[in-house]
Scaffold this motif. Structure first.
Motif, PDB file in Angstrom:
ATOM      1  N   ALA A 139     -71.461   8.327   8.864  1.00 28.56           N
ATOM      2  CA  ALA A 139     -70.231   7.531   9.003  1.00 28.56           C
ATOM      3  C   ALA A 139     -69.053   8.501   8.929  1.00 28.56           C
ATOM      4  O   ALA A 139     -68.830   9.135   7.898  1.00 28.56           O
ATOM      5  CB  ALA A 139     -70.139   6.500   7.888  1.00 28.56           C
ATOM      6  N   ALA A 159     -66.478  10.930  11.906  1.00 22.54           N
ATOM      7  CA  ALA A 159     -66.578  12.104  12.799  1.00 22.54           C
ATOM      8  C   ALA A 159     -65.347  12.987  12.660  1.00 22.54           C
ATOM      9  O   ALA A 159     -64.737  13.399  13.632  1.00 22.54           O
ATOM     10  CB  ALA A 159     -66.781  11.654  14.238  1.00 22.54           C
ATOM     11  N   ILE A 201     -70.902   7.772  13.861  1.00 18.03           N
ATOM     12  CA  ILE A 201     -69.938   6.739  14.277  1.00 18.03           C
ATOM     13  C   ILE A 201     -68.567   7.059  13.696  1.00 18.03           C
ATOM     14  O   ILE A 201     -68.461   7.719  12.657  1.00 18.03           O
ATOM     15  CB  ILE A 201     -70.365   5.328  13.798  1.00 18.03           C
ATOM     16  N   ASP A 202     -67.520   6.624  14.379  1.00 14.80           N
ATOM     17  CA  ASP A 202     -66.174   6.757  13.810  1.00 14.80           C
ATOM     18  C   ASP A 202     -65.357   5.539  14.188  1.00 14.80           C
ATOM     19  O   ASP A 202     -65.419   5.069  15.325  1.00 14.80           O
ATOM     20  CB  ASP A 202     -65.483   8.031  14.299  1.00 14.80           C
ATOM     21  N   ARG A 260     -53.092  18.437  10.846  1.00 10.37           N
ATOM     22  CA  ARG A 260     -53.576  18.467   9.440  1.00 10.37           C
ATOM     23  C   ARG A 260     -54.084  19.835   8.973  1.00 10.37           C
ATOM     24  O   ARG A 260     -53.361  20.803   9.012  1.00 10.37           O
ATOM     25  CB  ARG A 260     -54.604  17.368   9.235  1.00 10.37           C
ATOM     26  N   ALA A 289     -55.337  23.460   8.620  1.00 10.67           N
ATOM     27  CA  ALA A 289     -55.233  24.503   9.646  1.00 10.67           C
ATOM     28  C   ALA A 289     -55.949  25.799   9.265  1.00 10.67           C
ATOM     29  O   ALA A 289     -56.156  26.658  10.110  1.00 10.67           O
ATOM     30  CB  ALA A 289     -53.760  24.791   9.931  1.00 10.67           C
ATOM     31  N   GLU A 349     -61.677  20.034  15.593  1.00 15.45           N
ATOM     32  CA  GLU A 349     -62.526  18.858  15.807  1.00 15.45           C
ATOM     33  C   GLU A 349     -62.971  18.765  17.267  1.00 15.45           C
ATOM     34  O   GLU A 349     -64.109  18.416  17.552  1.00 15.45           O
ATOM     35  CB  GLU A 349     -61.774  17.583  15.415  1.00 15.45           C
ATOM     36  N   GLU A 372     -67.146   1.060  13.216  1.00 18.14           N
ATOM     37  CA  GLU A 372     -66.803   1.147  11.794  1.00 18.14           C
ATOM     38  C   GLU A 372     -67.937   0.632  10.914  1.00 18.14           C
ATOM     39  O   GLU A 372     -68.433  -0.485  11.128  1.00 18.14           O
ATOM     40  CB  GLU A 372     -65.533   0.318  11.542  1.00 18.14           C
ATOM     41  N   LEU A 373     -68.318   1.428   9.950  1.00 20.08           N
ATOM     42  CA  LEU A 373     -69.322   0.973   8.987  1.00 20.08           C
ATOM     43  C   LEU A 373     -68.665  -0.082   8.102  1.00 20.08           C
ATOM     44  O   LEU A 373     -67.644   0.191   7.457  1.00 20.08           O
ATOM     45  CB  LEU A 373     -69.799   2.154   8.126  1.00 20.08           C
ATOM     46  N   CYS A 433     -69.346  10.658   5.601  1.00 27.10           N
ATOM     47  CA  CYS A 433     -68.390  11.735   5.922  1.00 27.10           C
ATOM     48  C   CYS A 433     -67.080  11.020   6.268  1.00 27.10           C
ATOM     49  O   CYS A 433     -66.373  11.399   7.185  1.00 27.10           O
ATOM     50  CB  CYS A 433     -68.863  12.557   7.121  1.00 27.10           C
ATOM     51  N   VAL A 439     -45.806  23.804   4.710  1.00 30.92           N
ATOM     52  CA  VAL A 439     -46.288  22.779   3.766  1.00 30.92           C
ATOM     53  C   VAL A 439     -45.469  22.923   2.498  1.00 30.92           C
ATOM     54  O   VAL A 439     -45.255  24.040   2.013  1.00 30.92           O
ATOM     55  CB  VAL A 439     -47.780  22.998   3.398  1.00 30.92           C
ATOM     56  N   PHE A 458     -48.156  13.500   2.833  1.00 28.64           N
ATOM     57  CA  PHE A 458     -49.349  12.914   2.226  1.00 28.64           C
ATOM     58  C   PHE A 458     -49.319  13.095   0.732  1.00 28.64           C
ATOM     59  O   PHE A 458     -48.641  13.978   0.210  1.00 28.64           O
ATOM     60  CB  PHE A 458     -50.646  13.438   2.864  1.00 28.64           C
ATOM     61  N   CYS A 503     -70.416  13.942   2.030  1.00 34.10           N
ATOM     62  CA  CYS A 503     -69.910  15.276   2.397  1.00 34.10           C
ATOM     63  C   CYS A 503     -68.393  15.211   2.589  1.00 34.10           C
ATOM     64  O   CYS A 503     -67.852  14.173   2.986  1.00 34.10           O
ATOM     65  CB  CYS A 503     -70.468  15.729   3.736  1.00 34.10           C
ATOM     66  N   GLY A 504     -67.730  16.330   2.400  1.00 31.98           N
ATOM     67  CA  GLY A 504     -66.308  16.447   2.733  1.00 31.98           C
ATOM     68  C   GLY A 504     -65.415  15.658   1.794  1.00 31.98           C
ATOM     69  O   GLY A 504     -65.730  15.476   0.614  1.00 31.98           O
ATOM     70  N   GLY A 562     -55.768  26.357   1.053  1.00 31.45           N
ATOM     71  CA  GLY A 562     -56.383  25.908   2.315  1.00 31.45           C
ATOM     72  C   GLY A 562     -57.894  25.781   2.250  1.00 31.45           C
ATOM     73  O   GLY A 562     -58.614  26.218   3.142  1.00 31.45           O
TER      74      GLY A 562
HETATM   75  C1  FAD Z   1     -51.603  14.365   6.596  1.00 29.71           C
HETATM   76  C2  FAD Z   1     -52.702  15.291   6.101  1.00 29.71           C
HETATM   77  C3  FAD Z   1     -52.486  16.650   6.037  1.00 29.71           C
HETATM   78  C4  FAD Z   1     -53.447  17.507   5.577  1.00 29.71           C
HETATM   79  N1  FAD Z   1     -53.183  18.834   5.524  1.00 29.71           N
HETATM   80  C5  FAD Z   1     -54.110  19.678   5.042  1.00 29.71           C
HETATM   81  C6  FAD Z   1     -53.844  21.066   4.958  1.00 29.71           C
HETATM   82  O1  FAD Z   1     -52.748  21.517   5.297  1.00 29.71           O
HETATM   83  N2  FAD Z   1     -54.825  21.884   4.487  1.00 29.71           N
HETATM   84  C7  FAD Z   1     -56.055  21.375   4.086  1.00 29.71           C
HETATM   85  O2  FAD Z   1     -56.936  22.139   3.656  1.00 29.71           O
HETATM   86  N3  FAD Z   1     -56.326  20.071   4.163  1.00 29.71           N
HETATM   87  C8  FAD Z   1     -55.388  19.214   4.630  1.00 29.71           C
HETATM   88  N4  FAD Z   1     -55.661  17.891   4.703  1.00 29.71           N
HETATM   89  C9  FAD Z   1     -57.011  17.442   4.328  1.00 29.71           C
HETATM   90  C10 FAD Z   1     -57.993  17.668   5.462  1.00 29.71           C
HETATM   91  O3  FAD Z   1     -57.471  17.051   6.621  1.00 29.71           O
HETATM   92  C11 FAD Z   1     -59.341  17.117   5.025  1.00 29.71           C
HETATM   93  O4  FAD Z   1     -59.818  17.929   3.952  1.00 29.71           O
HETATM   94  C12 FAD Z   1     -60.375  17.101   6.137  1.00 29.71           C
HETATM   95  O5  FAD Z   1     -59.950  16.330   7.232  1.00 29.71           O
HETATM   96  C13 FAD Z   1     -61.690  16.532   5.595  1.00 29.71           C
HETATM   97  O6  FAD Z   1     -62.586  16.309   6.646  1.00 29.71           O
HETATM   98  P1  FAD Z   1     -63.658  15.145   6.553  1.00 29.71           P
HETATM   99  O7  FAD Z   1     -64.413  15.232   7.822  1.00 29.71           O
HETATM  100  O8  FAD Z   1     -64.390  15.229   5.279  1.00 29.71           O
HETATM  101  O9  FAD Z   1     -62.812  13.781   6.483  1.00 29.71           O
HETATM  102  P2  FAD Z   1     -61.731  13.205   7.485  1.00 29.71           P
HETATM  103  O10 FAD Z   1     -61.131  14.252   8.314  1.00 29.71           O
HETATM  104  O11 FAD Z   1     -60.848  12.330   6.657  1.00 29.71           O
HETATM  105  O12 FAD Z   1     -62.592  12.302   8.465  1.00 29.71           O
HETATM  106  C14 FAD Z   1     -63.106  11.065   8.080  1.00 29.71           C
HETATM  107  C15 FAD Z   1     -63.435  10.283   9.348  1.00 29.71           C
HETATM  108  O13 FAD Z   1     -64.135   9.111   8.959  1.00 29.71           O
HETATM  109  C16 FAD Z   1     -63.680   8.030   9.735  1.00 29.71           C
HETATM  110  N5  FAD Z   1     -63.963   6.803   8.969  1.00 29.71           N
HETATM  111  C17 FAD Z   1     -63.415   6.405   7.807  1.00 29.71           C
HETATM  112  N6  FAD Z   1     -63.967   5.261   7.381  1.00 29.71           N
HETATM  113  C18 FAD Z   1     -64.917   4.944   8.297  1.00 29.71           C
HETATM  114  C19 FAD Z   1     -65.845   3.870   8.400  1.00 29.71           C
HETATM  115  N7  FAD Z   1     -65.931   2.894   7.476  1.00 29.71           N
HETATM  116  N8  FAD Z   1     -66.675   3.836   9.471  1.00 29.71           N
HETATM  117  C20 FAD Z   1     -66.612   4.815  10.421  1.00 29.71           C
HETATM  118  N9  FAD Z   1     -65.750   5.849  10.362  1.00 29.71           N
HETATM  119  C21 FAD Z   1     -64.919   5.914   9.304  1.00 29.71           C
HETATM  120  C22 FAD Z   1     -62.219   8.307   9.962  1.00 29.71           C
HETATM  121  O14 FAD Z   1     -61.727   7.656  11.123  1.00 29.71           O
HETATM  122  C23 FAD Z   1     -62.205   9.825  10.111  1.00 29.71           C
HETATM  123  O15 FAD Z   1     -62.304  10.246  11.456  1.00 29.71           O
HETATM  124  C24 FAD Z   1     -54.708  17.007   5.153  1.00 29.71           C
HETATM  125  C25 FAD Z   1     -54.940  15.633   5.220  1.00 29.71           C
HETATM  126  C26 FAD Z   1     -53.950  14.768   5.677  1.00 29.71           C
HETATM  127  C27 FAD Z   1     -54.216  13.287   5.718  1.00 29.71           C
END
Ligand code: FAD
Length: 387
Positions: free
Chosen positions: A13, A15, A36-37, A47, A49, A111, A130-131, A162, A225, A265, A283-284, A295
């Motif tokens: 869950a 992407a 799925i996303d 976000r 970088a 991504e 969406e889950l 995820c 930032v 944020f 994860c994540g 970072g």
């Molecule tokens: C505005 C902003 C700025 C940021 N800036 C920084 C930065 O400068 N440096 C840094 O290190 N980190 C930053 N981060 C954090 C960083 O973006 C995250 O650490 C990173 O995206 C984590 O990746 P992830 O795949 O675990 O989760 P995410 O990127 O949050 O991905 C989660 C995914 O799950 C999907 N999802 C959620 N719920 C469901 C569901 N029920 N069913 C299906 N899909 C679902 C969402 O649509 C999303 O695509 C920032 C975050 C934000 C919001």
């Protein structure tokens, strides 16, 4: 719309970077996972970088490292400054890695490279899907997914959340998310500007007014930032310029010409009590969130996923779940270490009293004169200490 399969060995869950990495790695290892996303494609923003050396190493077998390097900016140096004074200079050129630098690449580009790779190994992302809920009966996890206008039931051997900080998987599995939140918000902006510092440096400025970080991005942009007590939803040029003037270098300050993208944020520092509960794995950001100082965030998630892919692929073959418990313990330990490092960095950066700041600056400057300490810090920031 194509019909979803009713069964899958692994349902992922989310992407974002964590889910895309996990799905691609599993596909590469011969496991056809379903990812799925809930978002339509192409809506993600800049976000996170920073991509550290350890992440580049781990993404090598997937074959995306070269492309990431080709699209990012190579930055060999990280400096902590108090306005004009350099307190410590951390040189990544000394780290024991084939990638002796930190890479700056906007998250939406990262991504999209990961998604292309997933498609290259035969996978895809189901969107918008969406889950909604799930229940686990010990040997399978039965899920309900809103897919476009309809509902689908998918049964999986393993469900991996995820799905980011507000994870539905973590919440419904009742896994506590332990920690708290910072009072301050963060603002961030990708800008074009005249900047007096080299583009070979990420600069972290401490100041009486709070923290500001400036780092180069591709296409002649910079990422800014900063922490702020009260932050506007979309910080504009004047707002970012005033932060830079009051916190950045005072002798020759930067001049922002254009804000390309900006956001704010609010952050927490939290770690899931354990990233495995039976057939549910995290994860994540679903498993850990923390300050962006250093970072580390996205890197940690990608690394969770690479490690999980190997463990899960093997468990699907031999049924030995002990390695998933080892994975969960290891990743919890690593996440706790990163959260504590970034929390210390954030608290140090936001010291307000003059005495506290003088003491901090003297301590950091002294540490900066010790080469072995500088090199240990470079290894830690590059996440090589988790090898
Ligand atoms: C505005 C902003 C700025 C940021 N800036 C920084 C930065 O400068 N440096 C840094 O290190 N980190 C930053 N981060 C954090 C960083 O973006 C995250 O650490 C990173 O995206 C984590 O990746 P992830 O795949 O675990 O989760 P995410 O990127 O949050 O991905 C989660 C995914 O799950 C999907 N999802 C959620 N719920 C469901 C569901 N029920 N069913 C299906 N899909 C679902 C969402 O649509 C999303 O695509 C920032 C975050 C934000 C919001």
């Amino acid at each position: 719309m194509q019909k979803m399969a009713r069964e899958t060995p692994v349902l992922i869950a989310g992407a974002g970077p964590s889910g895309l990495t996990l799905a691609s790695e599993l596909c590469r290892l011969g496991v056809r996972a379903m990812v799925i996303d809930r978002q339509a494609s192409g809506v993600n923003t800049s976000r996170a970088a920073v991509i550290h050396a350890r992440t580049l190493e781990l993404l090598e077998p997937l074959g995306v490292t070269e492309q990431l390097i080709g699209e990012g900016v190579i930055v060999p140096r990280f400096r902590v400054r108090d306005r004009d004074r350099v307190l410590i200079s951390i040189d990544f050129r000394t780290i024991p890695s084939a990638y002796p630098f930190t890479l700056m690449c906007p998250q939406n580009r990262t991504e999209s490279i990961l998604q292309q790779r997933l498609e290259g190994v035969g996978g895809c992302v189901w969107r918008p899907a969406e889950l909604i809920r799930f229940d686990s009966n010990g040997s399978r996890v039965n899920t309900e997914i809103r897919y476009g206008e309809s509902r689908s039931s998918v049964s999986a051997e393993w469900l991996v959340g995820c799905d980011g900080m507000h994870s539905v998987v973590r919440t419904q599995a009742k896994i506590p998310f332990v920690g708290s939140e910072y009072e301050e918000s963060f603002v961030l902006a990708d800008v074009r500007m005249d900047w007096p510092v080299s583009r070979e440096e990420v600069s972290l400025f401490f100041s009486a007014e709070g923290l500001i970080v400036v780092a180069p991005l591709p296409e002649d942009r910079f990422r800014i930032v900063a922490m702020a007590d009260v932050a506007p939803e979309n910080p504009d040029r004047a707002y970012m310029q005033s932060l830079l003037d009051r916190r950045g270098p005072s002798s020759a300050t930067g001049r922002i010409r254009e804000v390309v993208w900006s956001s704010r944020f609010h952050i927490h520092h939290r770690v899931a009590e354990i990233p495995r509960k039976g057939r549910i794995l995290l994860c994540g950001d679903a498993a850990h969130v923390h300050s962006p100082a250093g970072g580390q965030g996205m890197n940690l998630g990608i690394q969770d996923s690479v490690a999980l892919a190997g463990a899960l692929a093997q468990t699907l073959i031999d049924g030995d779940e002990a390695r998933l418990d080892r994975w969960a313990r290891d990743r919890h330990r690593v996440a706790t270490g990163v959260v504590s490092l970034t929390d210390r960095l954030t608290r140090m950066a936001t010291l307000k009293s003059t005495a506290g700041r003088l003491f901090r600056n003297a301590g950091i400057a002294m540490a900066g004169r010790l080469p072995h300490l500088r090199s240990a810090l470079a290894n830690r920031l590059a996440e090589l200490d988790t090898r």
